[in-house]
Design a protein around this motif. Structure first.
Motif, short mmCIF file in Angstrom:
data_model
loop_
_atom_site.label_atom_id
_atom_site.label_comp_id
_atom_site.label_asym_id
_atom_site.label_seq_id
_atom_site.Cartn_x
_atom_site.Cartn_y
_atom_site.Cartn_z
N VAL A 381 34.87 1.62 46.63
CA VAL A 381 33.94 0.87 45.77
C VAL A 381 32.83 0.29 46.62
O VAL A 381 33.08 -0.28 47.69
N GLY A 382 31.60 0.44 46.16
CA GLY A 382 30.45 -0.10 46.88
C GLY A 382 29.16 0.47 46.34
O GLY A 382 29.17 1.29 45.40
N PRO A 406 28.93 1.82 51.75
CA PRO A 406 28.68 2.43 50.44
C PRO A 406 29.99 2.92 49.84
O PRO A 406 30.99 3.08 50.54
N GLY A 407 29.97 3.16 48.53
CA GLY A 407 31.20 3.54 47.85
C GLY A 407 31.06 4.78 47.00
O GLY A 407 29.95 5.20 46.64
N ILE A 408 32.21 5.37 46.67
CA ILE A 408 32.23 6.50 45.74
C ILE A 408 31.86 6.04 44.34
O ILE A 408 31.15 6.71 43.60
N THR A 409 32.37 4.87 43.97
CA THR A 409 32.02 4.28 42.68
C THR A 409 31.57 2.85 42.91
O THR A 409 31.74 2.30 44.01
N GLY A 410 30.98 2.25 41.89
CA GLY A 410 30.50 0.87 42.01
C GLY A 410 29.92 0.39 40.70
O GLY A 410 30.04 1.05 39.66
N LEU A 411 29.29 -0.77 40.75
CA LEU A 411 28.70 -1.33 39.53
C LEU A 411 27.64 -0.42 38.95
O LEU A 411 27.44 -0.36 37.73
N TRP A 412 26.94 0.32 39.80
CA TRP A 412 25.91 1.24 39.32
C TRP A 412 26.53 2.32 38.44
O TRP A 412 26.01 2.63 37.36
N ASP A 441 36.77 -5.29 42.99
CA ASP A 441 36.92 -3.85 43.25
C ASP A 441 37.90 -3.22 42.28
O ASP A 441 37.68 -2.10 41.79
N LEU A 442 39.00 -3.91 42.03
CA LEU A 442 40.01 -3.38 41.10
C LEU A 442 39.43 -3.23 39.70
O LEU A 442 39.68 -2.23 39.01
N GLU A 443 38.62 -4.20 39.28
CA GLU A 443 38.00 -4.12 37.96
C GLU A 443 37.02 -2.95 37.89
O GLU A 443 36.97 -2.22 36.88
N VAL A 444 36.22 -2.74 38.94
CA VAL A 444 35.27 -1.63 38.96
C VAL A 444 36.00 -0.30 38.87
O VAL A 444 35.58 0.61 38.13
N MET A 445 37.09 -0.16 39.58
CA MET A 445 37.84 1.10 39.55
C MET A 445 38.45 1.33 38.16
O MET A 445 38.51 2.47 37.69
N THR A 446 38.86 0.26 37.50
CA THR A 446 39.37 0.40 36.14
C THR A 446 38.27 0.84 35.18
O THR A 446 38.46 1.72 34.34
N LEU A 449 37.09 4.71 35.21
CA LEU A 449 37.78 5.69 34.37
C LEU A 449 37.09 5.82 33.02
O LEU A 449 36.88 6.92 32.52
N ARG A 450 36.70 4.68 32.44
CA ARG A 450 36.02 4.72 31.15
C ARG A 450 34.62 5.33 31.29
O ARG A 450 34.16 6.06 30.42
N ALA A 451 33.93 5.02 32.41
CA ALA A 451 32.60 5.56 32.61
C ALA A 451 32.63 7.06 32.78
O ALA A 451 31.74 7.78 32.31
#
Length: 459
Positions: A381-382, A406-412, A441-446, A449-451
């Protein structure tokens, strides 16, 4: 609903657990837990109208639960209960879980209805014109919060840029008669039916002038809030202090070192190693699919900038034709870029292959970046890793997004991806950089999945 969930979630599992263990008075202790849990939360103002449903903060629930255990332990000692606490604890453990889930549902429901301007508090903003413009613009830029600006009362006669209706004005100089400011604000509050006065102080709305205004507003039963001008600083980083009666806001620095950062790195590498192991068959299938359907290698390597501008080679499944980089310059010259910032994005990019479009839609093209995470160059996440030519055009503000890996996923990714403007993307990255936490980070990863299922902004 929250009150019922709290009572039933504490009482019913406790009664059932005690009954299953053969403890006496199981029903009575279940009723005691059902009463004590809502009482503890009520005393902690969890049901107050101004805070109810406004947060999903799990630590609050844990603290309340520990207080509940203390209350029931004292009650058990007073009553002289002879049974062991293990069975009761097995029942009580469900209380914080169900409460946290209900809080999350309530929060998400409020966010949804507030996009239609419902379940909001009418707010009157009072202060310096520049500070008023800043506060109103920031509140209007986002939905999901409880504040709806219904009017403003600026100091002086300067024209405002925010577009909010001017319900009154205060004089540039402090009024000679006491209560003159309060009369203008109260009249504006009545006309706009405001339930809260948000003050934005400045040189002409001094501390003493604001103090006297707040006295009168409080005496009239109207609550007052203060906008200190801070943006995207989470409440958990703020601590109040009042030396010599002077109220101070202490802002904790962002977490950059220490146990949490080391734990994040360990979890990143462990998660990446597990992901590569589990997804190895899928990697083989996708690599073969890319290789067979278009000319070129299955994987695409590109130099990106990571933490502190360190360059590294990022891996992806190839989603474009092999000469995509050569064709980008031509597309840029023709004005094909649909993004308003430093990134190049096209909704219908002619360089993307058919299989590549599917991989992007499902975010499968990002999976090889688990290799970068395993090597410590990226995080799960980042912020997204930018290109070197993009970083060369960064200003001081944009460079701050490179303060973390940087991250694979993030707020973007979970907030719209390529549908976001450059300013929106940058604001999300800076919010992450300054307020990072493991729970976040845990919330972003959750939400990722929806994104991925939704696919909005993936092109």
């Amino acid at each position: 609903m929250n009150l019922a969930v709290d009572a039933v979630g504490a009482g019913l599992p406790t009664a059932l657990a005690l009954h299953a263990s053969g403890a006496p008075h199981a029903t009575v202790w279940g009723l005691a837990a059902a009463l004590a849990w809502p009482v503890v939360r009520a005393l902690r103002r969890r049901y107050a109208p101004d805070t109810f449903g406004e947060t999903r903060d799990g630590p609050q629930v844990v603290v309340d639960w520990l207080l509940l255990l203390g209350v029931l332990t004292v009650l058990r000692a007073v009553c002289g209960a002879a049974t062991g606490p293990t069975a009761a604890l097995a029942g009580l453990v469900w209380a914080p879980v169900l409460t946290a889930l209900c809080r999350r549902v309530t929060y998400q429901r409020l966010v949804a209805v507030r996009s239609g301007a419902r379940a909001v508090r009418p707010v009157l903003v009072v202060g310096e014109p520049g500070a008023v413009d800043h506060a109103v613009a920031h509140l209007a830029a986002r939905t999901g919060h409880a504040y709806a600006v219904v009017g403003v009362v600026p100091v002086g006669s300067r024209r405002l840029a925010c577009g909010a209706p001017v319900a009154g004005r205060l004089g540039v100089l402090e009024p000679a008669e006491p209560g003159q400011d309060a009369q203008a604000v109260l009249r504006a509050a009545r006309e706009t039916r405001a339930q809260l006065v948000l003050t934005a102080p400045g040189p002409r709305l001094s501390a003493e002038r604001l103090r006297r205004l707040s006295w009168s507003l409080h005496d009239a039963g109207l609550p007052v809030a203060l906008a200190p001008g801070l943006v995207d600083v989470q409440v958990r980083r703020v601590r109040l202090d009042d030396p010599a009666g002077l109220v101070l806001l202490h802002i904790a620095p962002p977490v950059r070192h220490g146990a949490q950062v080391r734990l994040k790195s360990a979890l990143d590498r462990a998660g990446a190693a597990l992901g590569l192991l589990v997804l190895a068959p899928l990697f083989c299938v996708l690599a073969a699919l890319v290789k067979v359907t278009s000319r070129g290698p299955a994987f695409y390597r590109q130099v990106r900038c990571g933490q502190h501008r360190a360059r590294f080679t990022m891996w992806k499944f190839r989603t474009m034709v092999v000469d995509a980089e050569d064709r980008r310059a031509e597309l840029e010259r023709s004005g094909a870029n649909e993004h308003d910032g430093l990134m190049f994005k096209m909704r219908h990019d002619p360089r993307v292959t058919a299989v590549g479009r599917f991989l992007r839609r499902c975010s499968l093209d990002e999976l090889p970046q688990l290799l970068n995470v395993l090597r410590g160059e990226m995080s799960l996440v980042g912020p997204r890793p930018p290109l070197p030519d993009e970083v060369a055009r960064y200003d001081e503000v944009a460079l701050r997004r490179l303060a973390v890996k940087p991250g694979i996923t993030g707020l973007w990714q979970v907030s719209g991806r390529s549908d976001l403007s450059w300013d929106e993307s940058l604001a999300l990255d800076l919010r992450y950089v300054d307020n990072w936490s493991l729970a976040g980070d845990l919330e972003v990863m959750t939400r990722t999945l929806r994104a991925v299922v939704d696919g909005r902004g993936a092109y």
